[in-house]
Design a protein around this motif. Structure first.
Motif, short mmCIF file in Angstrom:
data_model
loop_
_atom_site.label_atom_id
_atom_site.label_comp_id
_atom_site.label_asym_id
_atom_site.label_seq_id
_atom_site.Cartn_x
_atom_site.Cartn_y
_atom_site.Cartn_z
N ARG A 37 0.64 -1.24 -0.20
CA ARG A 37 0.09 0.20 -0.02
C ARG A 37 0.78 1.13 0.07
O ARG A 37 0.46 2.13 -0.62
CB ARG A 37 -0.99 -0.13 1.27
CG ARG A 37 -1.74 1.11 1.49
CD ARG A 37 -3.11 1.03 0.39
NE ARG A 37 -2.81 2.20 -0.53
CZ ARG A 37 -3.17 2.05 -1.99
NH1 ARG A 37 -4.02 1.20 -2.20
NH2 ARG A 37 -2.83 2.88 -2.85
N ARG A 38 1.84 1.19 1.16
CA ARG A 38 2.66 2.20 0.90
C ARG A 38 3.44 2.67 -0.45
O ARG A 38 3.96 3.77 -0.84
CB ARG A 38 3.93 2.12 2.08
CG ARG A 38 3.31 2.45 3.30
CD ARG A 38 4.37 2.78 4.55
NE ARG A 38 5.00 1.52 4.23
CZ ARG A 38 5.16 0.28 4.97
NH1 ARG A 38 3.99 -0.10 5.86
NH2 ARG A 38 6.21 -0.43 5.06
N THR A 39 3.87 1.72 -0.86
CA THR A 39 4.75 1.65 -2.11
C THR A 39 3.95 2.17 -3.37
O THR A 39 4.02 3.05 -4.15
CB THR A 39 5.37 0.29 -2.58
OG1 THR A 39 6.14 -0.08 -1.39
CG2 THR A 39 6.26 0.29 -3.90
N ALA A 40 2.75 1.57 -3.40
CA ALA A 40 1.68 1.68 -4.48
C ALA A 40 1.22 3.21 -4.39
O ALA A 40 0.76 3.90 -5.40
CB ALA A 40 0.61 0.87 -4.56
N ASP A 41 1.26 3.95 -3.31
CA ASP A 41 0.84 5.21 -3.24
C ASP A 41 1.92 6.11 -3.54
O ASP A 41 1.64 7.34 -4.02
CB ASP A 41 0.67 5.44 -1.76
CG ASP A 41 -0.59 5.12 -0.78
OD1 ASP A 41 -1.46 4.66 -1.73
OD2 ASP A 41 -0.79 5.12 0.25
N ARG A 42 3.26 5.86 -3.60
CA ARG A 42 4.27 6.51 -4.20
C ARG A 42 4.58 6.16 -5.70
O ARG A 42 4.98 7.14 -6.33
CB ARG A 42 5.50 6.37 -3.60
CG ARG A 42 5.49 6.85 -2.21
CD ARG A 42 6.99 6.69 -1.69
NE ARG A 42 7.75 5.34 -1.80
CZ ARG A 42 7.64 4.30 -1.15
NH1 ARG A 42 7.02 4.14 0.05
NH2 ARG A 42 8.39 3.19 -1.51
N THR A 43 4.18 5.11 -6.31
CA THR A 43 4.58 5.05 -7.76
C THR A 43 3.73 3.80 -8.14
O THR A 43 2.92 3.27 -7.67
CB THR A 43 6.14 4.36 -7.83
OG1 THR A 43 6.26 4.10 -9.11
CG2 THR A 43 5.92 2.98 -7.04
N HIS A 44 3.48 3.88 -9.55
CA HIS A 44 2.59 3.10 -10.36
C HIS A 44 3.01 1.48 -10.40
O HIS A 44 3.90 1.32 -10.77
CB HIS A 44 2.14 3.48 -11.78
CG HIS A 44 1.48 2.52 -12.33
ND1 HIS A 44 0.13 2.34 -12.24
CD2 HIS A 44 1.88 1.46 -13.44
CE1 HIS A 44 -0.26 1.18 -13.16
NE2 HIS A 44 0.66 0.90 -13.86
N VAL A 45 2.61 0.39 -9.83
CA VAL A 45 2.86 -0.78 -9.76
C VAL A 45 1.84 -1.65 -10.56
O VAL A 45 0.68 -1.41 -10.31
CB VAL A 45 3.02 -1.19 -8.42
CG1 VAL A 45 3.30 -2.63 -8.14
CG2 VAL A 45 3.92 -0.40 -7.70
N ASP A 46 2.29 -2.43 -11.53
CA ASP A 46 1.23 -3.35 -12.03
C ASP A 46 1.24 -4.87 -11.87
O ASP A 46 0.62 -5.56 -12.25
CB ASP A 46 1.26 -2.91 -13.82
CG ASP A 46 2.71 -3.38 -14.16
OD1 ASP A 46 3.55 -3.41 -13.73
OD2 ASP A 46 2.58 -3.52 -15.52
N SER A 47 2.57 -5.33 -11.35
CA SER A 47 2.88 -6.47 -10.96
C SER A 47 3.43 -6.69 -9.47
O SER A 47 4.00 -6.08 -8.99
CB SER A 47 3.91 -7.10 -12.02
OG SER A 47 4.26 -8.37 -11.40
#
Length: 88
Positions: A37-47
């Motif tokens: 969640r913290r990572t996806a809030d900072r950058t687009h993640v698709d995998s």
């Protein structure tokens, strides 16, 4: 992950799931989801593969029966001098 709002592909096949299963056992699902969640809030993640390195650096979950730390509110009186608070 989906319930937390992180929607990613899970491209693992065959024995590629074993490292993820080991991380679930080591860290626990809540820690993995919180990191994602913290990572996806900072950058687009698709995998979900994107998270593997960070997940591997998480600390292990506490042993069963470990006490849970709950922070107490800060009790400092605002606007009072040390003398008014009885410190001096």
């Amino acid at each position: 992950m989906t319930a937390s709002g992180v929607i990613v592909r899970w491209p693992f096949t065959g024995d590629q799931w074993f490292p993820l299963i080991a991380l679930i056992s080591k860290c626990g699902v809540p820690a993995l989801v919180a990191y994602a969640r913290r990572t996806a809030d900072r950058t687009h993640v698709d995998s979900a593969r994107y998270f593997m390195r960070g997940w591997s650096e998480l600390p292990p979950k506490p042993a069963a029966g470990s006490p849970i730390h709950t922070p107490r509110p800060h009790l400092r009186a605002v606007g009072q001098s040390p003398e008014d608070r009885g410190i001096f």
